[in-house]
Design an enzyme around this catalytic site. Sequence first.
Site, PDB file in Angstrom:
ATOM      1  CG  ASP A  69      44.024  48.127  34.779  1.00 20.40           C
ATOM      2  OD1 ASP A  69      45.069  47.558  35.139  1.00 20.40           O
ATOM      3  OD2 ASP A  69      43.614  48.093  33.601  1.00 20.40           O
ATOM      4  CG  HIS A  70      45.386  44.115  36.371  1.00 13.67           C
ATOM      5  ND1 HIS A  70      45.172  44.954  35.315  1.00 13.67           N
ATOM      6  CD2 HIS A  70      45.123  42.869  35.904  1.00 13.67           C
ATOM      7  CE1 HIS A  70      44.777  44.246  34.254  1.00 13.67           C
ATOM      8  NE2 HIS A  70      44.752  42.978  34.595  1.00 13.67           N
ATOM      9  CG  ASP A 115      45.314  42.666  30.015  1.00 20.22           C
ATOM     10  OD1 ASP A 115      45.513  42.622  31.241  1.00 20.22           O
ATOM     11  OD2 ASP A 115      44.297  42.187  29.474  1.00 20.22           O
ATOM     12  NE  ARG A 151      41.195  35.051  30.139  1.00 16.97           N
ATOM     13  CZ  ARG A 151      42.241  35.790  29.795  1.00 16.97           C
ATOM     14  NH1 ARG A 151      42.932  36.441  30.715  1.00 16.97           N
ATOM     15  NH2 ARG A 151      42.607  35.862  28.538  1.00 16.97           N
ATOM     16  CB  SER A 191      46.463  36.152  31.692  1.00 14.38           C
ATOM     17  OG  SER A 191      47.792  35.989  32.090  1.00 14.38           O
ATOM     18  NE  ARG A 242      48.314  35.950  34.769  1.00 15.15           N
ATOM     19  CZ  ARG A 242      47.226  35.504  35.392  1.00 15.15           C
ATOM     20  NH1 ARG A 242      47.306  34.478  36.197  1.00 15.15           N
ATOM     21  NH2 ARG A 242      46.054  36.091  35.239  1.00 15.15           N
TER      22      ARG A 242
HETATM   23  C1  MIC Z   1      43.653  38.563  33.073  1.00 11.84           C
HETATM   24  O1  MIC Z   1      42.526  38.933  32.773  1.00 11.84           O
HETATM   25  O2  MIC Z   1      43.960  37.359  33.226  1.00 11.84           O
HETATM   26  C2  MIC Z   1      44.738  39.619  33.279  1.00 11.84           C
HETATM   27  C3  MIC Z   1      45.044  39.661  34.713  1.00 11.84           C
HETATM   28  O3  MIC Z   1      44.261  40.863  32.867  1.00 11.84           O
HETATM   29  C4  MIC Z   1      45.949  39.198  32.433  1.00 11.84           C
HETATM   30  C5  MIC Z   1      47.144  40.020  32.639  1.00 11.84           C
HETATM   31  C6  MIC Z   1      47.915  39.698  33.885  1.00 11.84           C
HETATM   32  O4  MIC Z   1      48.006  38.537  34.279  1.00 11.84           O
HETATM   33  O5  MIC Z   1      48.449  40.632  34.464  1.00 11.84           O
HETATM   34  C7  MIC Z   1      45.674  39.167  30.928  1.00 11.84           C
HETATM   35  O6  MIC Z   1      44.543  39.037  30.527  1.00 11.84           O
HETATM   36  O7  MIC Z   1      46.623  39.211  30.143  1.00 11.84           O
HETATM   37 FE1  SF4 Z   2      41.217  43.282  34.219  1.00 13.79          FE
HETATM   38 FE2  SF4 Z   2      41.948  41.107  32.853  1.00 13.79          FE
HETATM   39 FE3  SF4 Z   2      39.626  41.183  34.180  1.00 13.79          FE
HETATM   40 FE4  SF4 Z   2      39.922  42.643  32.027  1.00 13.79          FE
HETATM   41  S1  SF4 Z   2      39.950  40.422  32.143  1.00 13.79           S
HETATM   42  S2  SF4 Z   2      39.012  43.300  33.947  1.00 13.79           S
HETATM   43  S3  SF4 Z   2      42.049  43.253  32.175  1.00 13.79           S
HETATM   44  S4  SF4 Z   2      41.684  41.264  35.067  1.00 13.79           S
END
Ligand code: MIC
Ligand code: SF4
Length: 642
Positions: free
Chosen positions: A64-65, A119, A379, A533, A535
């Site tokens: 999805d990313h 995630d 975010r 996140s 990550r």
């Molecule tokens: C996000 O919303 O920051 C992400 C991208 O979904 C991350 C995961 C990632 O960095 O791959 C998260 O929320 O953990």
């Molecule tokens: Fe995707 Fe993270 Fe954004 Fe949710 S917050 S839509 S998991 S990038």
Amino acid sequence: MGKNLVQKILDSHLVSGKRKGGEEIAISIDQTLTQDATGTMAYLQFEAMGIPKVKTKLSVSYVDHNMLQTGFENFDDHLFLQSIAKKYGVYFSKPGNGICHQVHLERFGVPGETLLGSDSHTPTCGGLGMIAIGAGGLDVAIAMAGGSFYITMPKVVLVKLSGTLQPWVTAKDVILELLRRLTVKGGVGKIFEYGGEGVKTLSVTERATITNMGAELGALTSLFPSDAQTKKYLKMQGREAVWKPLKADASAKYDDVIEIDLSTLEPLIARPHSPDNVCKVSEIKGTKVQQVCIGSCTNSSYHDLMVAAAMLKGRKVHSDVSLTISPGSKQVLEMIAKNGALADMIAAGARVIEVACGPCIGMGQAPPSGGVSVRSFNRNFEGRSGTADAQVFLVSPETAIVTAINGVISDPREFGEPIIIKDIKRVTIDDSMVIPPSERPEEVTIIRGPNIKPLPKKEPMPDTLTGDVLLKVGDNITTDHIMPAGAKVLPLRSNIPAISEFVFEKVDKEFVSRAKEKGGGFLIGGVNYGQGSSREHAALAPMYLGVKAVIAKSFARIHRANLVNFGILPLTFEDESDYNLCDQGDSIELPDIKNRLTSGGKVIINNLTKNKEIKVKHTLTPREIDILCVGGLLNYQAQSSK
Ligand code: MIC
Ligand code: SF4
């Protein structure tokens, strides 16, 4: 004594430890989820463990990313994920099927079970009464291998809801209100359990908006009881068989109680650049806007998009605004396509983009220079949108749409009569984009494109750590600062040497060359270092560049765990003002560190440049100390399975 819901679920999953505040406990994990940007590493790590099949009740791998395919990398990674899922007993949700949290809520979540996801927004499924926790990929890999998940027993806070939301006030405003009150570090070391009469008035998708964005409070997770609303939702999804009622006992005790009267809330907005920078929409209405985005795992349910479509019906998006809509799942998109709501959005001038995270993670739709973007997301960290000087605001879909129509930030209560979306009995159910694992795993070959590089290794910790302070940063540094995402960097998630070139890129362009020249060193951080996140690349890539320890005022939970998992020592100042005693470029040493950690001795830092001794402390458990001493969790696992 009666139990609260958290205690009930934890007790039924407790593997070791005592459920006492501050103690380490291990819990068993029923389900796991991964997404593509963290999943490639998680499956490489799982593969390295040499286990033939996942041991969970259910594991799902989502894509999805990394959906923008501007080079071979992302599609290569999707193929790797699909093939490795097939081989190891994991369900694979194809690109286009939906955002992991939305699909998991719709199709897989089970009240009372535990879910570990790579995630940070995994707590979305807390809306169904699960203990759903976000973690680094390696922790998820271990859970897939049947290992327990370790947590420090958090405080359980009851969020007691009363009253009902007024027209145009939404679940998003509930969580924004909590962020306003508690800030982005207000939930660290806590689980938020929702209760009170007001709970009944909220649907599962509204609850999921709240538990999703509980991640922004820094909480371990958030959850709601499983009740008639939960039953109704699961029935709609054809999954009533997994429903069971779950609630706290009447005499349950909590560490703290927060009361929110839903009737008193107003539409709220988080201003740049933090989800807790909240004020009333009415206070800043009139601000000119260039972009509005609807979607993300926080607000892209069927109900959210139906409200958006009803507001747009017969109207036009303002001539100076670009409105994007990214539905949360194929199920939602298919339903709004069939019932005509999608046509209303298109007619109004919306840019309907694919079912994915998309603009939320800077995968396209970056705002213009200095532009104002109003989003229904979770975010708004500086630069996350892909435009360094963009001003990103977070709101409900209702506030976002009225803003898109007016061209300026607007209060939805001035839009007109409230919109009521008709209840549906059954959603469109089609799981054909979820590919089950193979019945003949031995015949499956894993597809490994050139972007997939082996995992980097780390040596055991030496007796003394020495080096320079490579960088000193302030409070609330996010993992987006440490390891940026976006369309350029995300495709390198399965290639640590390549992605390491971008560490702290937006904070200090010289960081990587300095780290290489000095052969690694130390980082100094402020309060809540590593929020955001999950990550693990924000630990893995610094580890690859030779970062040995991070000394901060305090840490965010997932990042702290990721640092330990990859052998980087997380330390905090005994006296916070000693933060002022270390500067970038100072040469420091942590004498006899290994011995002091294992023997429980005092840990100190000698600042050789300033000729000062600094007292530091840690909250490491004996298990975490062992992990750090051998150079990280992978080494630790390998040793313990010998
Ligand atoms: C996000 O919303 O920051 C992400 C991208 O979904 C991350 C995961 C990632 O960095 O791959 C998260 O929320 O953990
Ligand atoms: Fe995707 Fe993270 Fe954004 Fe949710 S917050 S839509 S998991 S990038």
